[in-house]
Design an enzyme around this catalytic site. Structure first.
Site, PDB file in Angstrom:
ATOM      1  N   LYS A  33       0.844  -1.199   0.000  1.00  0.00           N
ATOM      2  CA  LYS A  33       0.000   0.000   0.000  1.00  0.00           C
ATOM      3  C   LYS A  33       0.874   1.242   0.000  1.00  0.00           C
ATOM      4  O   LYS A  33       2.084   1.154   0.207  1.00  0.00           O
ATOM      5  CB  LYS A  33      -0.939   0.006   1.196  1.00  0.00           C
ATOM      6  CG  LYS A  33      -0.302   0.231   2.543  1.00  0.00           C
ATOM      7  CD  LYS A  33      -1.320   0.585   3.609  1.00  0.00           C
ATOM      8  CE  LYS A  33      -2.475  -0.371   3.667  1.00  0.00           C
ATOM      9  NZ  LYS A  33      -3.069  -0.561   4.960  1.00  0.00           N
TER      10      LYS A  33
ATOM     11  N   LYS B 177      -8.119  -5.088  -1.531  1.00  0.00           N
ATOM     12  CA  LYS B 177      -9.041  -4.402  -0.611  1.00  0.00           C
ATOM     13  C   LYS B 177      -9.311  -2.975  -1.033  1.00  0.00           C
ATOM     14  O   LYS B 177      -8.404  -2.206  -1.327  1.00  0.00           O
ATOM     15  CB  LYS B 177      -8.588  -4.445   0.849  1.00  0.00           C
ATOM     16  CG  LYS B 177      -7.135  -4.556   1.103  1.00  0.00           C
ATOM     17  CD  LYS B 177      -6.802  -4.523   2.565  1.00  0.00           C
ATOM     18  CE  LYS B 177      -5.349  -4.170   2.707  1.00  0.00           C
ATOM     19  NZ  LYS B 177      -4.840  -4.127   4.034  1.00  0.00           N
TER      20      LYS B 177
END
Ligand code: G3H
EC number: 4.2.3.153
Length: 229
Positions: A32, A87
């Protein structure tokens, strides 16, 4: 019978950090960009580099950003990479149908995590039980409780242990693993061990000075692994 160990997911921001945590034996590497939000999306190039480095040695996950604001700008090449989990953040998601349709379109069943925000009210996200139901219907493998605002408060500032235990049960009956995240602190580890989720997902806790934007500190990862065992 020995109780099951809590598996450790660590969020990394580049291939160098991925190599480090892989050597330290984490159970999942999440890619991320922490400087652009809780589930900040990394570039395709960063994810591709980590995929090539890790190969299939450790399961990989990637954050895609906030669905309501960023799904139009998703680089679809990301979806073709061998990532075990994906996600999306669900902030500002009123009616969830566009998200449901997206999961169908990208064939995300079985790898789209149900990511819920403990501070859902602050970011106008669906409530924790609502995401748990939605995720189960979308065949999500994991139900994750994280925080949207990274302001030093952990998930426990927004959700009680009793609520988490209820959600753990919902995850179980929805055939999903439970992952806990959200600025988790050292002193909260005994409570987490008592709750016994399938996963603990961290970034800030294992970064230098506990600052999620700083590089990962290997000593902190080692300490965390020891404390979880
Ligand atoms: O996936 C989990 C998150 O990266 C947790 O980040 P955090 O520990 O900095 O809240």
């Amino acid at each position: 019978m020995k109780p099951k160990t809590i598996q450790l997911l660590v969020s990394v921001q580049n291939a160098e950090e991925a190599a480090l945590v892989m050597d330290l034996g984490v159970d999942c590497i999440d890619i991320k960009n922490p400087s652009v939000g809780s589930l900040g999306r990394p570039t395709f190039e960063v994810v591709d580099e980590v995929v090539n480095l890790v190969a299939d040695k450790v399961p990989l996950s990637a954050a895609l950003g906030e669905f309501s604001e960023e799904h139009d700008t998703l680089d679809v090449r990301l979806l073709k990479l061998p990532l075990r989990y994906l996600k999306w953040g669900l902030s500002k998601l009123g009616w969830p149908m566009p998200f449901v349709n997206h999961v169908r379109e990208v064939n995300g069943f079985g790898r789209m995590i149900g990511a819920a925000y403990a501070d859902a009210k602050i970011c106008d996200a669906p409530s924790l039980p609502k995401v748990a139901c939605l995720a189960s219907r979308l065949n999500a493998p994991v139900f994750l409780i994280d925080t949207f605002q990274k302001d030093g408060r952990s998930l426990f500032a927004h959700v009680s242990v009793a609520e988490i235990e209820h959600l753990r049960e919902m995850a179980f009956w929805g055939d999903m693993e439970l992952a806990l995240a959200g600025s988790v602190k050292w002193e909260e580890l005994p409570e987490i061990k008592r709750i016994r989720p399938n996963w603990l997902a961290v970034r800030g806790l294992v970064c230098q000075e506990g600052d999620r934007r700083k590089p990962i500190d290997p000593e902190r990862v080692k300490r965390l692994k020891q404390l979880l065992n």
